[in-house]
Design a protein around this motif. Structure first.
Motif, PDB file in Angstrom:
ATOM      1  N   THR A 144      37.368  31.742  33.955  1.00 19.44           N
ATOM      2  CA  THR A 144      36.498  32.946  34.687  1.00 19.44           C
ATOM      3  C   THR A 144      36.644  33.660  33.389  1.00 19.44           C
ATOM      4  N   THR A 193      47.600  38.724  44.229  1.00 12.82           N
ATOM      5  CA  THR A 193      46.864  39.485  43.343  1.00 12.82           C
ATOM      6  C   THR A 193      45.818  40.602  43.782  1.00 12.82           C
ATOM      7  N   LEU A 230      42.457  31.430  36.625  1.00 11.76           N
ATOM      8  CA  LEU A 230      41.681  32.611  36.591  1.00 11.76           C
ATOM      9  C   LEU A 230      40.759  31.973  35.061  1.00 11.76           C
ATOM     10  N   PHE A 257      43.802  35.245  44.068  1.00  9.88           N
ATOM     11  CA  PHE A 257      45.095  35.057  42.777  1.00  9.88           C
ATOM     12  C   PHE A 257      46.153  35.550  43.814  1.00  9.88           C
ATOM     13  N   GLU A 283      51.953  32.652  36.586  1.00  5.89           N
ATOM     14  CA  GLU A 283      51.287  33.322  35.475  1.00  5.89           C
ATOM     15  C   GLU A 283      51.918  31.580  34.526  1.00  5.89           C
ATOM     16  N   TYR A 300      42.818  42.950  43.948  1.00  2.00           N
ATOM     17  CA  TYR A 300      41.286  42.930  43.242  1.00  2.00           C
ATOM     18  C   TYR A 300      40.680  44.293  43.203  1.00  2.00           C
ATOM     19  N   ARG A 334      44.479  40.697  34.448  1.00  4.60           N
ATOM     20  CA  ARG A 334      43.777  40.380  36.429  1.00  4.60           C
ATOM     21  C   ARG A 334      42.197  39.909  36.151  1.00  4.60           C
ATOM     22  N   GLU A 335      41.190  39.492  37.433  1.00  2.00           N
ATOM     23  CA  GLU A 335      40.595  39.065  36.955  1.00  2.00           C
ATOM     24  C   GLU A 335      39.854  40.569  37.467  1.00  2.00           C
ATOM     25  N   VAL A 356      47.121  34.043  31.509  1.00  2.00           N
ATOM     26  CA  VAL A 356      46.636  34.699  33.079  1.00  2.00           C
ATOM     27  C   VAL A 356      47.366  33.005  33.796  1.00  2.00           C
ATOM     28  N   GLN A 357      47.226  33.177  35.138  1.00  2.00           N
ATOM     29  CA  GLN A 357      47.536  31.845  36.166  1.00  2.00           C
ATOM     30  C   GLN A 357      45.822  30.881  35.392  1.00  2.00           C
ATOM     31  N   SER A 386      43.140  39.739  46.053  1.00  2.00           N
ATOM     32  CA  SER A 386      41.498  38.282  45.183  1.00  2.00           C
ATOM     33  C   SER A 386      41.764  37.053  46.113  1.00  2.00           C
TER      34      SER A 386
END
Length: 331
Positions: free
Chosen positions: A144, A273, A141, A265, A2, A275, A117-118, A137-138, A263
């Motif tokens: 997005t 991670t 990501l 990620f 992250e 989802y 998170r996504e 965030v990562q 996910s």
């Protein structure tokens, strides 16, 4: 790994893409809902001007969502007693994290703030164009997130909107100045109907004193308190408190059984991670007034809200006040 969210303005072209996406989203929402959504409707008796998030009189002007840490070193958190809605979601290593939604009341500070998170993108689309405060965030990501209609408020964008608590260790010591965040996101959506209904307790249900939700590496217990007319929360066996405000006790708890999948990620240790899918349908358990009600949830599109109905298809009203929604993997 992250990384801190990108500071300053978005890369060239990102603002234009975001504007186009917001315009499309607004049009889709208008078509899908028939325009502005009322705060009252079938299955509830709240007033027209009541909050669509709590059923109480005060609505607020803007929606602010904040990602809040929920591991032991982050407790007790700050500001959660003022949230209209508290979402609990699974993250890496089977732990849990909080997405707190504020509108009717804004505390001075909220935190500790952690990364987005996504799944948050899909969950928050039902609120329109809310502000989202998060600590990072990562890196994969971030593009997005930037392409969404969310008003992003990471520390890099709101440099005077965060503070560190020297009594706590990083990364569990970053706090949002919530009122400064609201001033920075005056274009964020106002509270609107997301499917909740409020009113008198329906018939049926079963008496219950306690319900527990388990994640792979975390658990939450809700115990009915007639004196408080709510469900005092315990996290991992210890009372859940908010600094300066005592124990957290929502009026309504929704245990929503959802699909939780892998996910694309993962964190720095290699843990994938999860989802959490919040569009679809499934079973739920609604806790209010010392009873548990079997329910069915449905959300047909990301732009729309989530409805909760009893087994006969009637909208299931919540008790007025703070709502916790615990998103747990269905069997």
């Amino acid at each position: 790994m992250e990384k801190p969210a990108r500071t300053g303005r978005s890369a060239p072209g990102a603002a234009d893409r975001r504007t186009l996406l917001r315009t499309a989203l607004a049009a889709a929402t208008t078509v899908g809902t028939g325009g502005a959504l009322a705060a009252c409707g079938p299955g509830g008796d709240q007033q027209q001007d009541a909050s669509p998030f709590t059923g109480e009189r005060r609505r607020g002007e803007h929606v602010l969502a904040v990602k809040v840490d929920n591991v032991a070193p982050a407790r007790p958190q700050t500001g959660l007693e003022h949230a209209d809605i508290v979402y609990i979601e699974q993250v890496e290593a089977g732990l849990s994290r909080i997405l707190a939604v504020f509108a009717s009341h804004l505390p001075t500070t909220v935190g500790p703030v952690r990364s987005a998170r996504e799944s948050d993108i899909e969950l928050l689309r039902q609120f329109g164009e809310p502000a989202l405060a998060f600590s990072g965030v990562q890196s994969a990501l971030m593009p997005t997130l930037e392409a969404t209609s969310l008003h992003l408020l990471p520390p890099g964008e709101l440099t005077d909107g965060y503070t560190r608590d020297p009594a706590r260790r990083a990364p569990h010591n970053l706090y949002l100045k919530a009122r400064r965040a609201e001033r920075a996101a005056l274009d964020a959506s106002a509270p609107r109907d997301i499917g909740f209904r409020f009113g008198a307790a329906p018939g049926g249900g079963r008496r219950t004193e306690r319900e527990t939700v388990r994640y792979p590496a975390a658990r939450l217990t809700f115990t009915w308190s007639p004196d408080r007319r709510g469900w005092p929360v315990a996290m991992d066996g210890a009372p859940a408190r908010s600094r300066g405000a005592g124990r957290l006790a929502p009026a309504t708890v929704v245990i929503q059984y959802v699909t939780v999948r892998r996910s694309r990620f993962h964190d720095s240790s290699g843990s994938v991670t999860p989802y959490t899918e919040t569009v679809g349908s499934g079973d739920a358990l609604v806790l209010r007034d010392g009873k548990a009600y079997d329910a069915h949830w449905s959300r047909t599109s990301a732009n729309g809200g989530t409805t909760f109905s009893d087994r006969e298809g009637r909208r299931l009203p919540f008790a007025r006040g703070q709502v916790w929604v615990v998103l747990v993997k269905k069997d």
